[in-house]
Design a protein around this motif. Sequence first.
Motif, PDB file in Angstrom:
ATOM      1  N   VAL A 214       0.865  -1.182   0.000  1.00 40.32           N
ATOM      2  CA  VAL A 214       0.000   0.000   0.000  1.00 40.32           C
ATOM      3  C   VAL A 214       0.899   1.228   0.000  1.00 40.32           C
ATOM      4  N   GLN A 215       0.516   2.222  -0.758  1.00 44.93           N
ATOM      5  CA  GLN A 215       1.327   3.412  -0.965  1.00 44.93           C
ATOM      6  C   GLN A 215       0.623   4.615  -0.332  1.00 44.93           C
ATOM      7  N   ILE A 216       1.319   5.314   0.573  1.00 42.06           N
ATOM      8  CA  ILE A 216       0.844   6.588   1.092  1.00 42.06           C
ATOM      9  C   ILE A 216       1.628   7.682   0.379  1.00 42.06           C
ATOM     10  N   VAL A 217       0.942   8.392  -0.498  1.00 39.14           N
ATOM     11  CA  VAL A 217       1.594   9.462  -1.251  1.00 39.14           C
ATOM     12  C   VAL A 217       1.564  10.731  -0.400  1.00 39.14           C
ATOM     13  N   VAL A 218       2.736  11.300  -0.184  1.00 45.55           N
ATOM     14  CA  VAL A 218       2.888  12.584   0.500  1.00 45.55           C
ATOM     15  C   VAL A 218       3.329  13.594  -0.554  1.00 45.55           C
ATOM     16  N   PRO A 219       2.523  14.620  -0.832  1.00 46.46           N
ATOM     17  CA  PRO A 219       2.863  15.537  -1.926  1.00 46.46           C
ATOM     18  C   PRO A 219       3.848  16.631  -1.525  1.00 46.46           C
ATOM     19  N   TYR A 220       4.661  16.342  -0.519  1.00 49.15           N
ATOM     20  CA  TYR A 220       5.661  17.289  -0.029  1.00 49.15           C
ATOM     21  C   TYR A 220       6.976  16.545   0.194  1.00 49.15           C
TER      22      TYR A 220
ATOM     23  N   THR B 179       4.367  16.862   7.056  1.00 46.64           N
ATOM     24  CA  THR B 179       3.440  15.844   6.544  1.00 46.64           C
ATOM     25  C   THR B 179       4.130  14.492   6.444  1.00 46.64           C
ATOM     26  N   ASP B 180       5.373  14.502   5.975  1.00 47.21           N
ATOM     27  CA  ASP B 180       6.152  13.270   5.884  1.00 47.21           C
ATOM     28  C   ASP B 180       6.391  12.665   7.262  1.00 47.21           C
ATOM     29  N   ASN B 181       6.665  13.514   8.241  1.00 50.00           N
ATOM     30  CA  ASN B 181       6.903  13.023   9.606  1.00 50.00           C
ATOM     31  C   ASN B 181       5.653  12.415  10.229  1.00 50.00           C
ATOM     32  N   LEU B 182       4.495  12.827   9.783  1.00 47.65           N
ATOM     33  CA  LEU B 182       3.249  12.198  10.239  1.00 47.65           C
ATOM     34  C   LEU B 182       3.010  10.879   9.501  1.00 47.65           C
ATOM     35  N   ALA B 183       3.328  10.859   8.219  1.00 44.97           N
ATOM     36  CA  ALA B 183       3.036   9.683   7.402  1.00 44.97           C
ATOM     37  C   ALA B 183       3.823   8.460   7.843  1.00 44.97           C
TER      38      ALA B 183
ATOM     39  N   ASP C  92       5.535   7.457  -0.186  1.00 44.99           N
ATOM     40  CA  ASP C  92       6.066   7.898  -1.480  1.00 44.99           C
ATOM     41  C   ASP C  92       5.975   9.418  -1.535  1.00 44.99           C
ATOM     42  N   ASN C  93       7.117  10.094  -1.440  1.00 43.36           N
ATOM     43  CA  ASN C  93       7.151  11.557  -1.505  1.00 43.36           C
ATOM     44  C   ASN C  93       7.143  12.004  -2.962  1.00 43.36           C
ATOM     45  N   ARG C  94       6.098  12.728  -3.344  1.00 43.43           N
ATOM     46  CA  ARG C  94       5.980  13.276  -4.704  1.00 43.43           C
ATOM     47  C   ARG C  94       5.896  14.793  -4.585  1.00 43.43           C
ATOM     48  N   ASN C  95       7.022  15.414  -4.314  1.00 43.07           N
ATOM     49  CA  ASN C  95       7.075  16.851  -4.057  1.00 43.07           C
ATOM     50  C   ASN C  95       6.967  17.642  -5.361  1.00 43.07           C
ATOM     51  N   GLY C  96       6.433  18.856  -5.254  1.00 42.31           N
ATOM     52  CA  GLY C  96       6.390  19.753  -6.404  1.00 42.31           C
ATOM     53  C   GLY C  96       5.014  20.318  -6.659  1.00 42.31           C
ATOM     54  N   GLY C  97       4.996  21.485  -7.283  1.00 44.49           N
ATOM     55  CA  GLY C  97       3.730  22.098  -7.652  1.00 44.49           C
ATOM     56  C   GLY C  97       2.876  22.474  -6.462  1.00 44.49           C
ATOM     57  N   GLY C  98       3.516  22.780  -5.313  1.00 41.94           N
ATOM     58  CA  GLY C  98       2.744  23.142  -4.136  1.00 41.94           C
ATOM     59  C   GLY C  98       1.870  22.022  -3.619  1.00 41.94           C
ATOM     60  N   GLY C  99       2.223  20.784  -3.946  1.00 39.19           N
ATOM     61  CA  GLY C  99       1.441  19.638  -3.506  1.00 39.19           C
ATOM     62  C   GLY C  99       0.560  19.052  -4.600  1.00 39.19           C
ATOM     63  N   THR C 100       0.482  19.724  -5.755  1.00 42.11           N
ATOM     64  CA  THR C 100      -0.435  19.257  -6.794  1.00 42.11           C
ATOM     65  C   THR C 100       0.080  18.019  -7.535  1.00 42.11           C
TER      66      THR C 100
ATOM     67  N   LEU D 187      -3.132   5.866  -1.121  1.00 39.21           N
ATOM     68  CA  LEU D 187      -3.746   6.874  -0.267  1.00 39.21           C
ATOM     69  C   LEU D 187      -2.965   8.176  -0.399  1.00 39.21           C
ATOM     70  N   LEU D 188      -3.638   9.267  -0.154  1.00 38.66           N
ATOM     71  CA  LEU D 188      -3.007  10.581  -0.132  1.00 38.66           C
ATOM     72  C   LEU D 188      -3.056  11.128   1.282  1.00 38.66           C
ATOM     73  N   LEU D 189      -1.898  11.559   1.811  1.00 35.87           N
ATOM     74  CA  LEU D 189      -1.858  12.301   3.068  1.00 35.87           C
ATOM     75  C   LEU D 189      -1.407  13.710   2.737  1.00 35.87           C
TER      76      LEU D 189
END
Length: 331
Positions: free
Chosen positions: A39-45, A51-55, A73-81, A97-99
């Motif tokens: 299972v993947q938790i995507v963190v957009p930062y 946010t990563d420290n919570l995930a 899975d950290n997918r940083n960029g675009g202000g989280g978009t 999932l998205l956090l």
Amino acid sequence: MRTDRRHFLFLPWSAGLACAQARAQGVVGVEGLMGSRPVQIVVPYAAGGLTDNLARPIASALSARWSRPVVVDNRNGGGGTIGTAVVARAPGDGHTLLLTAFGYIANPLLMKQLPYDPRALTPLAMVGDTPSVLYVSTRLPVTSVAELVAYGKAHPGKLVFASSGNGSSPHIAAELLASLTGMDIVHVPYRGNGPALNDLLGGQVHAMFDSVASFSHVRSGRLRALGVASTAPLARAPELLPIAQSGVPELAHFTAGGWFGFFLPASTAPALQRWLHAELRQVLKQPAVREAVERAGVEPRNLELEAFAAYLRAESERWPPVFRERNIQLD
């Protein structure tokens, strides 16, 4: 897929919530959910951020509970978009999932177009919120909210607020404060909370809204805290009064801060949505996870699904007038 920001304000979560409330068919469990896939938790930062420290502790607890890999899975960029778009386009099979945080509300107000359709996502579970603390440099000759407002009015265009970026919750809190009191402030956005806080500690900027996690700098004498933007004192800093009780009439109802929550692809089956929501709520009750959340300066808010959706609706209705009045833009 790109969508105009106006679609966001129609609050498409209601459709996903209605599905989540529908009668389930069949039984959902960990075996039916995952099989052998992680299972993947995507963190957009970025990694290492709040946010990563919570995930990460949540992912670890879910992995132990399910005896299956749960990865961040950290997918940083675009202000989280960018990361948000990954989840919006993912299959609704419970594996992605998205956090995310306050940027989920702010980005549709900052951007004419988004790289995803907000209707493709549905709320799942709230982790917590972060009532903002108003910090000032010890070089600034103020010791209360009232004195800060008086100083700002006496020095128009001179009072400098730092933030972790345009449209971030610290930025919006500062703009709300200025809007309500009539102060003319200068906003300086940084690339993240750390650099902004460092310049506040060094006296290069005057003030900043930040979480209670930075209160240690107050106890060490490096910063002053003037108040917290919540309705009640915080457990970690009970001596700090709410800004609403500062005696400034315009701020009698002042609240501001960030939040953190999980989202799913809206195509996820109702039974699976409810099962994942229940699983996350159980994990968020675990003492080790709760302690990690609190240590990050976040107030745990283990809300029911309907309450989280209602919270998001209220947030999405509250902030557009502030963005318009203060002309808040990305650049």
